[in-house]
Write a protein that holds these residues in place. Sequence first.
Motif, PDB file in Angstrom:
ATOM      1  N   ILE A 179       0.888  -1.278  -0.033  1.00 23.97           N
ATOM      2  CA  ILE A 179       0.002  -0.153  -0.015  1.00 23.97           C
ATOM      3  C   ILE A 179       0.874   1.267   0.017  1.00 23.97           C
ATOM      4  CG2 ILE A 179      -1.606   1.352   1.345  1.00 23.97           C
ATOM      5  CD1 ILE A 179      -3.179  -0.944   0.457  1.00 23.97           C
ATOM      6  N   GLY A 237      -6.122   6.223   1.067  1.00 25.82           N
ATOM      7  CA  GLY A 237      -7.467   6.181   1.324  1.00 25.82           C
ATOM      8  C   GLY A 237      -8.669   6.578   0.108  1.00 25.82           C
ATOM      9  N   LEU A 238      -9.105   5.442   0.003  1.00 29.42           N
ATOM     10  CA  LEU A 238     -10.383   5.525  -1.210  1.00 29.42           C
ATOM     11  C   LEU A 238     -11.416   5.170  -0.600  1.00 29.42           C
ATOM     12  CD1 LEU A 238     -10.933   6.133  -4.105  1.00 29.42           C
ATOM     13  CD2 LEU A 238     -10.193   3.547  -4.571  1.00 29.42           C
ATOM     14  N   THR A 239     -11.615   3.799   0.011  1.00 27.10           N
ATOM     15  CA  THR A 239     -12.959   3.047   0.689  1.00 27.10           C
ATOM     16  C   THR A 239     -13.466   4.165   1.725  1.00 27.10           C
ATOM     17  OG1 THR A 239     -11.817   1.078   0.273  1.00 27.10           O
ATOM     18  CG2 THR A 239     -13.764   0.904   1.426  1.00 27.10           C
ATOM     19  N   SER A 271     -19.078   3.164   0.679  1.00 21.90           N
ATOM     20  CA  SER A 271     -18.667   3.233  -0.694  1.00 21.90           C
ATOM     21  C   SER A 271     -17.176   2.754  -0.781  1.00 21.90           C
ATOM     22  CB  SER A 271     -18.536   4.720  -1.053  1.00 21.90           C
ATOM     23  OG  SER A 271     -17.494   4.982  -2.152  1.00 21.90           O
ATOM     24  N   GLY A 272     -17.357   1.529  -1.363  1.00 19.61           N
ATOM     25  CA  GLY A 272     -16.234   0.483  -1.811  1.00 19.61           C
ATOM     26  C   GLY A 272     -16.176   0.400  -3.240  1.00 19.61           C
ATOM     27  N   SER A 273     -16.605  -0.681  -3.515  1.00 22.58           N
ATOM     28  CA  SER A 273     -16.342  -0.987  -5.095  1.00 22.58           C
ATOM     29  C   SER A 273     -16.781   0.021  -5.882  1.00 22.58           C
ATOM     30  CB  SER A 273     -16.975  -2.353  -5.356  1.00 22.58           C
ATOM     31  OG  SER A 273     -16.893  -3.348  -4.528  1.00 22.58           O
ATOM     32  N   MET A 277     -12.697   4.243   5.158  1.00 24.09           N
ATOM     33  CA  MET A 277     -12.883   2.885   5.895  1.00 24.09           C
ATOM     34  C   MET A 277     -11.882   1.900   5.457  1.00 24.09           C
ATOM     35  SD  MET A 277     -14.328   1.850   8.550  1.00 24.09           S
ATOM     36  CE  MET A 277     -15.197   0.822   9.436  1.00 24.09           C
ATOM     37  N   THR A 282      -5.259   0.841   5.496  1.00 27.42           N
ATOM     38  CA  THR A 282      -4.097   0.202   6.028  1.00 27.42           C
ATOM     39  C   THR A 282      -3.042   1.277   6.480  1.00 27.42           C
ATOM     40  OG1 THR A 282      -4.618  -1.709   4.559  1.00 27.42           O
ATOM     41  CG2 THR A 282      -2.218  -1.678   5.304  1.00 27.42           C
ATOM     42  N   THR A 327      -5.195  -1.626  10.497  1.00 29.02           N
ATOM     43  CA  THR A 327      -6.273  -1.164   9.860  1.00 29.02           C
ATOM     44  C   THR A 327      -7.145  -0.272  10.476  1.00 29.02           C
ATOM     45  OG1 THR A 327      -6.019  -3.320   8.735  1.00 29.02           O
ATOM     46  CG2 THR A 327      -8.096  -2.103   8.260  1.00 29.02           C
ATOM     47  N   LEU A 353      -8.302 -11.822   2.839  1.00 26.86           N
ATOM     48  CA  LEU A 353      -8.560 -10.578   2.568  1.00 26.86           C
ATOM     49  C   LEU A 353      -8.544 -10.318   1.011  1.00 26.86           C
ATOM     50  CD1 LEU A 353      -8.794  -7.759   3.182  1.00 26.86           C
ATOM     51  CD2 LEU A 353      -6.165  -7.729   3.212  1.00 26.86           C
ATOM     52  N   GLY A 392     -10.205  -7.112  -0.946  1.00 25.33           N
ATOM     53  CA  GLY A 392      -9.218  -5.836  -1.161  1.00 25.33           C
ATOM     54  C   GLY A 392      -8.749  -5.408  -2.461  1.00 25.33           C
ATOM     55  N   GLU A 393      -8.630  -4.370  -2.926  1.00 25.01           N
ATOM     56  CA  GLU A 393      -8.076  -3.777  -4.155  1.00 25.01           C
ATOM     57  C   GLU A 393      -8.575  -4.356  -5.237  1.00 25.01           C
ATOM     58  OE1 GLU A 393      -3.865  -2.877  -4.063  1.00 25.01           O
ATOM     59  OE2 GLU A 393      -3.921  -3.370  -1.716  1.00 25.01           O
ATOM     60  N   GLU A 434     -15.382 -10.291  -7.874  1.00 23.79           N
ATOM     61  CA  GLU A 434     -16.623 -10.219  -8.674  1.00 23.79           C
ATOM     62  C   GLU A 434     -16.441  -8.828  -9.546  1.00 23.79           C
ATOM     63  OE1 GLU A 434     -16.732 -10.610  -5.335  1.00 23.79           O
ATOM     64  OE2 GLU A 434     -17.790 -12.534  -5.023  1.00 23.79           O
ATOM     65  N   VAL A 435     -15.979  -7.984  -8.880  1.00 22.64           N
ATOM     66  CA  VAL A 435     -15.896  -6.542  -9.524  1.00 22.64           C
ATOM     67  C   VAL A 435     -14.588  -6.671 -10.761  1.00 22.64           C
ATOM     68  CG1 VAL A 435     -15.078  -4.071  -9.370  1.00 22.64           C
ATOM     69  CG2 VAL A 435     -16.704  -5.023  -8.078  1.00 22.64           C
ATOM     70  N   MET A 456     -15.881  -8.370 -13.849  1.00 20.79           N
ATOM     71  CA  MET A 456     -16.636  -7.508 -14.805  1.00 20.79           C
ATOM     72  C   MET A 456     -15.501  -6.750 -15.494  1.00 20.79           C
ATOM     73  SD  MET A 456     -19.595  -5.876 -12.442  1.00 20.79           S
ATOM     74  CE  MET A 456     -18.856  -4.398 -11.869  1.00 20.79           C
TER      75      MET A 456
HETATM   76  C1  LIG Z   1      -7.758  -5.259   5.876  1.00 17.64           C
HETATM   77  C2  LIG Z   1      -8.315  -4.581   4.726  1.00 17.64           C
HETATM   78  C3  LIG Z   1      -7.461  -3.566   4.285  1.00 17.64           C
HETATM   79  C4  LIG Z   1      -7.875  -2.598   3.446  1.00 17.64           C
HETATM   80  N1  LIG Z   1      -7.016  -1.504   3.094  1.00 17.64           N
HETATM   81  C5  LIG Z   1      -7.478  -0.584   2.201  1.00 17.64           C
HETATM   82  C6  LIG Z   1      -6.422   0.710   2.342  1.00 17.64           C
HETATM   83  O1  LIG Z   1      -5.506   0.587   2.378  1.00 17.64           O
HETATM   84  N2  LIG Z   1      -7.251   1.608   1.295  1.00 17.64           N
HETATM   85  C7  LIG Z   1      -8.491   1.579   0.989  1.00 17.64           C
HETATM   86  O2  LIG Z   1      -8.810   2.632   0.406  1.00 17.64           O
HETATM   87  N3  LIG Z   1      -9.185   0.465   1.018  1.00 17.64           N
HETATM   88  C8  LIG Z   1      -8.651  -0.689   1.794  1.00 17.64           C
HETATM   89  N4  LIG Z   1      -9.700  -1.514   2.010  1.00 17.64           N
HETATM   90  C9  LIG Z   1     -10.840  -1.615   1.472  1.00 17.64           C
HETATM   91  C10 LIG Z   1     -11.077  -2.484   0.349  1.00 17.64           C
HETATM   92  O3  LIG Z   1     -10.440  -2.416  -0.829  1.00 17.64           O
HETATM   93  C11 LIG Z   1     -12.829  -2.883   0.204  1.00 17.64           C
HETATM   94  O4  LIG Z   1     -13.173  -3.525   1.226  1.00 17.64           O
HETATM   95  C12 LIG Z   1     -12.860  -3.530  -1.212  1.00 17.64           C
HETATM   96  O5  LIG Z   1     -12.536  -2.593  -2.206  1.00 17.64           O
HETATM   97  C13 LIG Z   1     -14.396  -3.766  -1.303  1.00 17.64           C
HETATM   98  O6  LIG Z   1     -15.436  -2.725  -0.819  1.00 17.64           O
HETATM   99  P1  LIG Z   1     -16.435  -3.010   0.259  1.00 17.64           P
HETATM  100  O7  LIG Z   1     -15.702  -3.630   1.338  1.00 17.64           O
HETATM  101  O8  LIG Z   1     -17.105  -1.554   0.593  1.00 17.64           O
HETATM  102  O9  LIG Z   1     -17.471  -4.004  -0.470  1.00 17.64           O
HETATM  103  P2  LIG Z   1     -18.659  -3.592  -1.238  1.00 17.64           P
HETATM  104  O10 LIG Z   1     -18.049  -3.093  -2.440  1.00 17.64           O
HETATM  105  O11 LIG Z   1     -19.634  -3.202  -0.700  1.00 17.64           O
HETATM  106  O12 LIG Z   1     -18.957  -5.123  -1.848  1.00 17.64           O
HETATM  107  C14 LIG Z   1     -19.506  -6.201  -1.000  1.00 17.64           C
HETATM  108  C15 LIG Z   1     -20.037  -7.057  -1.985  1.00 17.64           C
HETATM  109  O13 LIG Z   1     -20.800  -6.990  -3.422  1.00 17.64           O
HETATM  110  C16 LIG Z   1     -20.186  -7.362  -4.397  1.00 17.64           C
HETATM  111  N5  LIG Z   1     -20.387  -6.462  -5.509  1.00 17.64           N
HETATM  112  C17 LIG Z   1     -20.261  -4.894  -5.410  1.00 17.64           C
HETATM  113  N6  LIG Z   1     -20.689  -4.495  -6.785  1.00 17.64           N
HETATM  114  C18 LIG Z   1     -20.828  -5.560  -7.452  1.00 17.64           C
HETATM  115  C19 LIG Z   1     -21.336  -6.051  -8.883  1.00 17.64           C
HETATM  116  N7  LIG Z   1     -21.371  -4.810  -9.720  1.00 17.64           N
HETATM  117  N8  LIG Z   1     -21.445  -7.140  -9.244  1.00 17.64           N
HETATM  118  C20 LIG Z   1     -21.325  -8.067  -8.487  1.00 17.64           C
HETATM  119  N9  LIG Z   1     -21.062  -8.190  -7.115  1.00 17.64           N
HETATM  120  C21 LIG Z   1     -20.765  -6.792  -6.507  1.00 17.64           C
HETATM  121  C22 LIG Z   1     -18.564  -7.343  -4.127  1.00 17.64           C
HETATM  122  O14 LIG Z   1     -17.868  -7.972  -4.976  1.00 17.64           O
HETATM  123  C23 LIG Z   1     -18.683  -7.798  -2.519  1.00 17.64           C
HETATM  124  O15 LIG Z   1     -18.629  -9.313  -2.783  1.00 17.64           O
HETATM  125  C24 LIG Z   1      -9.253  -2.648   2.689  1.00 17.64           C
HETATM  126  C25 LIG Z   1      -9.959  -3.667   3.459  1.00 17.64           C
HETATM  127  C26 LIG Z   1      -9.501  -4.489   4.404  1.00 17.64           C
HETATM  128  C27 LIG Z   1     -10.574  -5.570   4.687  1.00 17.64           C
END
Ligand SMILES: Cc1cc2nc3c(=O)[nH]c(=O)nc-3n(C[C@H](O)[C@H](O)[C@H](O)COP(=O)(O)OP(=O)(O)OC[C@H]3O[C@@H](n4cnc5c(N)ncnc54)[C@H](O)[C@@H]3O)c2cc1C
Length: 389
Positions: free
Chosen positions: A103, A137-139, A143-145, A168, A171, A217, A365, A369-370, A374-375, A378
């Motif tokens: 990271i 810091g993106l997540t 708001s994740g994927s 959220m 790391t 984290t 993990l 992560g990253e 699923e995404v 796509m």
């Molecule tokens: C230990 C740890 C360290 C991390 N470190 C960092 C960091 O340093 N910086 C940072 O920015 N982030 C970090 N992350 C965040 C990580 O990148 C996110 O958890 C990840 O991108 C997924 O986002 P989310 O958890 O919000 O899941 P969501 O996006 O909410 O997804 C939940 C589920 O829905 C599925 N989903 C979403 N959209 C679709 C779609 N269109 N089609 C099918 N399925 C879908 C996903 O695949 C997943 O299974 C970290 C996470 C962890 C657990």
Amino acid sequence: MAIYSAERRRLMEMLHPGRHQVFSEVLSSLGAFMEKEILPLSPKLDAGEASIAKPRKALFEQGMTAIPFPVQYGGLGLPFSVYAMAVEMLGNADASVALSVEIHNAVAEGLLRYGSDGQRKKHLAAVISGKTLASFGLTEPASGSDSSTMATTAEKKGGEYVINGSKMFITNAGEASLYMVFAKTAKGPSCFLVEAPNPGLKFGKDLKKLGMRGSKTSEVIFDGCRVPEGSLVGQEGEGGEYAKEILHGARIVVAALNVGISQIAYDKSIAYAKSRKAFGKPISEFQLIREKIADMKTGIDAGRLMYLYAARIKEMGGDYTSEASQAKVYATEMSLKACDEAIQIHGGYGYTTDDLHRHWRDARLLTIGEGTSEVLRMLISRKELSRAQ
Ligand SMILES: Cc1cc2nc3c(=O)[nH]c(=O)nc-3n(C[C@H](O)[C@H](O)[C@H](O)COP(=O)(O)OP(=O)(O)OC[C@H]3O[C@@H](n4cnc5c(N)ncnc54)[C@H](O)[C@@H]3O)c2cc1C
């Protein structure tokens, strides 16, 4: 077995004929360091009995983070595939240290690609040398994927931006002194550098995790966090594209990390299968155990070739987005299967021994992560369908 194994050396020779000796010297010296200083510490990092700070700093001093960056910023100017191989080796020694370093280096890559001359001058050499620890810091909590839904804002007021919101699962949060942060401005998602300490920058509690327990984290909170306007990286509204590009490269490295995790689970399984006896002979004599060994080895070798292929395309200037995602999806899922089979081969000891099942916990993990599997599927299908037109 040496971390910079004969197998890893042979691949470097094949990838870089003519230059491999220099690369092998760097990797072999790093491997020796990891064997001595990181590998023995790994169970303690998992158990929360040792801190990541010291081994990570020592690793920075060994030049781990400098590998792929230009010499003018204090880097070693070596190919990305050499760096990816170093991360594989670190994943072999301790996955949570590898996550923290990976990271950190993603931020260095972002600075190199999108930072201004002034930002590079101020931060890049310090990040590359490890004097400054960086965090990305993106997540966000909601708001994740789909990062386009980010709620963190950066409002321009006079000669400053004022950042409000939170990030959220970050790391290196709380430990880092430089944060590459994505926040919405009037023109859309934008990228900023936030230096700690800052009165508007706060941190949540260290999150309890299934694995990767050596790395920190937590949530990063921006509460009227004021940064000078020169903290904007690149152009307003372009941050989303920068984040995507940075993550494409990082996925190659995450694939490498998983190959490293799988390799150590495999090495432990081979040793155990040869020594554990059942029905009057070592369990390695049974065909069903041999099938597991054959499948683990095939998956590890395939994952290694996939990340090195993507890394070579990247260092040769090609479009590696699909290949990087393919390598990550394959290696992370392969790794889970390999670590699961390692538990099975170890029987009851596999389920009860931290030092064995932590490999599965660490690997778990990385299908998330990253870029989740699923995404990324796509992304791969979209890219391949457009290539086929
Ligand atoms: C230990 C740890 C360290 C991390 N470190 C960092 C960091 O340093 N910086 C940072 O920015 N982030 C970090 N992350 C965040 C990580 O990148 C996110 O958890 C990840 O991108 C997924 O986002 P989310 O958890 O919000 O899941 P969501 O996006 O909410 O997804 C939940 C589920 O829905 C599925 N989903 C979403 N959209 C679709 C779609 N269109 N089609 C099918 N399925 C879908 C996903 O695949 C997943 O299974 C970290 C996470 C962890 C657990």
